[in-house]
Design an enzyme around this catalytic site. Structure first.
Site, short mmCIF file in Angstrom:
data_model
loop_
_atom_site.label_atom_id
_atom_site.label_comp_id
_atom_site.label_asym_id
_atom_site.label_seq_id
_atom_site.Cartn_x
_atom_site.Cartn_y
_atom_site.Cartn_z
N ASP A 72 15.00 5.25 -11.85
CA ASP A 72 14.79 4.94 -10.43
C ASP A 72 15.23 3.50 -10.15
O ASP A 72 14.56 2.75 -9.46
CB ASP A 72 13.33 5.13 -10.04
CG ASP A 72 13.12 5.13 -8.52
OD1 ASP A 72 14.09 5.44 -7.79
OD2 ASP A 72 12.01 4.81 -8.07
N VAL A 130 -1.07 -2.55 -4.29
CA VAL A 130 -0.63 -3.68 -5.10
C VAL A 130 -1.33 -4.93 -4.58
O VAL A 130 -1.31 -5.21 -3.37
CB VAL A 130 0.90 -3.84 -5.04
CG1 VAL A 130 1.34 -5.02 -5.92
CG2 VAL A 130 1.59 -2.57 -5.51
N GLU A 170 0.85 -1.19 0.00
CA GLU A 170 0.00 0.00 0.00
C GLU A 170 0.88 1.23 0.00
O GLU A 170 1.85 1.31 0.75
CB GLU A 170 -0.90 0.00 1.23
CG GLU A 170 -1.84 1.19 1.33
CD GLU A 170 -3.06 1.03 0.44
OE1 GLU A 170 -3.58 2.05 -0.03
OE2 GLU A 170 -3.47 -0.12 0.20
N GLY A 171 0.58 2.18 -0.88
CA GLY A 171 1.30 3.44 -0.92
C GLY A 171 0.36 4.60 -0.74
O GLY A 171 -0.83 4.43 -0.46
#
Length: 542
Positions: A403, A296, A290-291
């Protein structure tokens, strides 16, 4: 015809709809029994709950005179209750435009409540659709919204208690109902209106209802408590064995259900309160992460095969549009690349209030899980070569990752690693509009000097980040540490590359070219790095 024409001698202008008899269509007894006035103990813990919501009733009533609007509301109330009550359902809650019904079975009878609940939902859609046609005919000269209904049906846990008197004055059986089952029925109705499906039921309910109920698309949703529920669209009925009903009747029934769903309002931004996330075509297995603006999930495609990872971006919020652009870019950049060292991206889709990317699942997780200790130098070279090979493929497609870090390198069961998470990647042909000139984008521990200073970036920035990872694999720690991000970025720009532990000096020339401060002093490309790796490995074997 004017709205006032809706009144007919003070009576409802809407005659009872001409649906086929429920007994004939579904083969159920509609007997109610004569025990209505006797209070009873709570019903069994498992029941089938049907929640129906009629849409645009208020908007239509605004076009009518007071008495005509009252007649319409009364007819909607009658239709919402009629099919459920005739199929031995009981009313738990009721509003002008919505109803919650409960279907149970006596302990000494075979369980048929799921079947009756779904059949009642189908009949309700049929009758509301016919009422909608009557409204359209009455208001044919007046622009008006379309009357439609969405219904959620769920077999689940709940406590059902008979009310004193057990009647609402119309002979309808009234109960009190509480529990998870009815709340999920409400959620499923919301899913239906958002997806524009007439009837949505949980997967287990459809199975319990038997083979006569036909179904269409399916999906899975995350409930507020973090659990997942499979759901499916109900599309109609097939005749029961020996039925004398004309086959075209069932075709017309499916057409009615389809016509109703085309008039449902669909998802409205900001309206997703009942569910966290739902997606058609997948069964959610568990949440992987979780962001701040994305989640996801591990999910199983309905068509079978290996599980996929769904990377889900929520579309709401002040940064929703810019986040969506980056999200769509990630898929657009990677979908065409087929390489063993690049994660496979299967497809991109949109669900209610979210966009998602379906990608390959890596059960062994991230390369990060293997770090934190010194790796054997030949194991480090093994990973270095694979990552460089993946970079060669993405750079050949004109993509700079920007990144690269251990968290974005994933490990398959066979030990092969693959590049992933290209959320801030950029095609070299794109203008610098998504980050802005001078903006710092990337993870500071692995950021190249030109990224730290907001300079022009090409594939050699990824090679610098790969060099940082190579140092970490060999030394068991990152090359630079600082108490602030600003100081860390300064070290990337100014400080020399630290020495490797004793015995690894043969790797330092390779590392020096990877982590050179000036991009001109690095390998020109990932392909040149791969050529050098061949020489290094061959030299160590001689």
């Amino acid at each position: 015809m004017t709205p006032h024409d809706m009144e007919v001698d003070g009576q409802s202008a809407y005659e009872p709809t001409e649906a086929m008899s429920l007994d004939e269509l579904f083969g159920h007894s509609s007997s109610q029994g004569d025990d209505a006035a006797t209070p009873q103990a709570p019903a069994p813990a498992v029941a089938t709950f049907m929640y129906a919501q009629v849409y645009e009733l208020a908007g239509i009533c605004d076009l009518l005179s007071g008495s005509a609007a009252s007649n319409l509301v009364a007819e909607v109330r009658r239709v919402l209750a009629a099919s459920a009550v005739r199929l031995r359902g009981e009313i738990a809650q009721r509003r002008a435009d919505a109803i919650l019904c409960v279907f149970t079975d006596p302990p000494d009878e075979p369980p048929t409540h799921a079947q009756r609940g779904l059949h009642a939902a189908i009949a309700t859609v049929q009758q509301i659709a016919e009422l909608a046609l009557a409204v359209d005919a009455k208001l044919k000269d007046t622009p008006h919204p379309a009357l439609a209904v969405s219904i959620g049906v769920h077999l689940g846990a709940g406590e059902v208690t008979r009310r004193n008197g057990n009647s609402n004055g119309n002979g309808d059986r009234m109960v009190r109902a509480t529990g998870e089952g009815l709340e999920i029925a409400r959620v499923l109705e919301k899913v239906g209106s958002d997806l524009r499906w007439s009837i949505v039921t949980s997967g287990a309910t459809r199975i319990a209802a038997g083979q006569r109920v036909t179904h269409g698309a399916a999906g899975s949703l995350e409930l507020p408590d973090g659990t997942f529920l499979d759901f499916t669209e109900v599309t109609g009925l097939v005749p029961r064995p020996g039925s004398t009903t004309p086959p075209n009747y069932f075709e017309e029934l499916r057409d009615v259900i389809a016509r109703n769903q085309r008039t449902l309002p669909g998802w409205v931004p900001g309206s997703m309160q009942a569910t966290q996330f739902l997606v058609e075509g997948y069964r959610l297995l568990r949440k992987l992460g979780e962001g701040s603006n994305a989640s996801v999930y591990l999910a199983q495609p309905d068509g079978g095969g290996p599980a996929h990872v769904l990377k889900v971006l929520r579309l709401e919020g002040p940064d929703g549009e810019s986040n969506l652009q980056r999200f769509m870019q990630e898929y657009a950049l990677l979908a065409s690349i087929e390489h063993p060292n690049v994660a496979r991206f299967y497809h991109q889709g949109f669900s209610v209030g979210a966009a998602y990317i379906a990608m390959e699942h890596f059960p062994c997780g991230e390369l990060r899980s293997l770090l934190g200790r010194r790796l054997d130098p030949y194991v480090a070279l093994y990973y270095l070569r694979q990552i460089a090979s993946g970079l060669e493929a993405v750079h050949a497609a004109g993509i700079v990752h920007r990144d690269l870090k251990p968290e974005n390198v994933l490990v398959r069961n066979d030990g092969i690693v693959a590049l992933s998470d290209f959320g801030i990647a950029k095609h070299t042909g794109m203008l610098l509009t998504d980050t802005g000139a001078g903006d710092v984008v990337g993870t500071p521990y692995y950021l190249s000097p030109e990224q730290a200073t907001g300079g022009r970036v090409d594939g050699r920035a990824d090679l610098y980040s790969l060099g940082v990872m190579f140092f970490e694999m060999l030394a068991g720690e990152k090359p630079y540490h600082a108490s602030s991000a600003r100081e860390l970025l300064r070290k990337h720009v100014e400080d020399p590359v630290p020495s490797l532990p004793a015995g690894l000096q043969w790797c330092e020339p390779l590392l020096a070219r990877l982590m050179a401060k000036d991009p001109q002093d690095r390998f020109e490309s990932a392909g040149q790095l791969l050529d050098e790796l061949e020489s290094v490995v061959s030299g160590t074997k001689d």
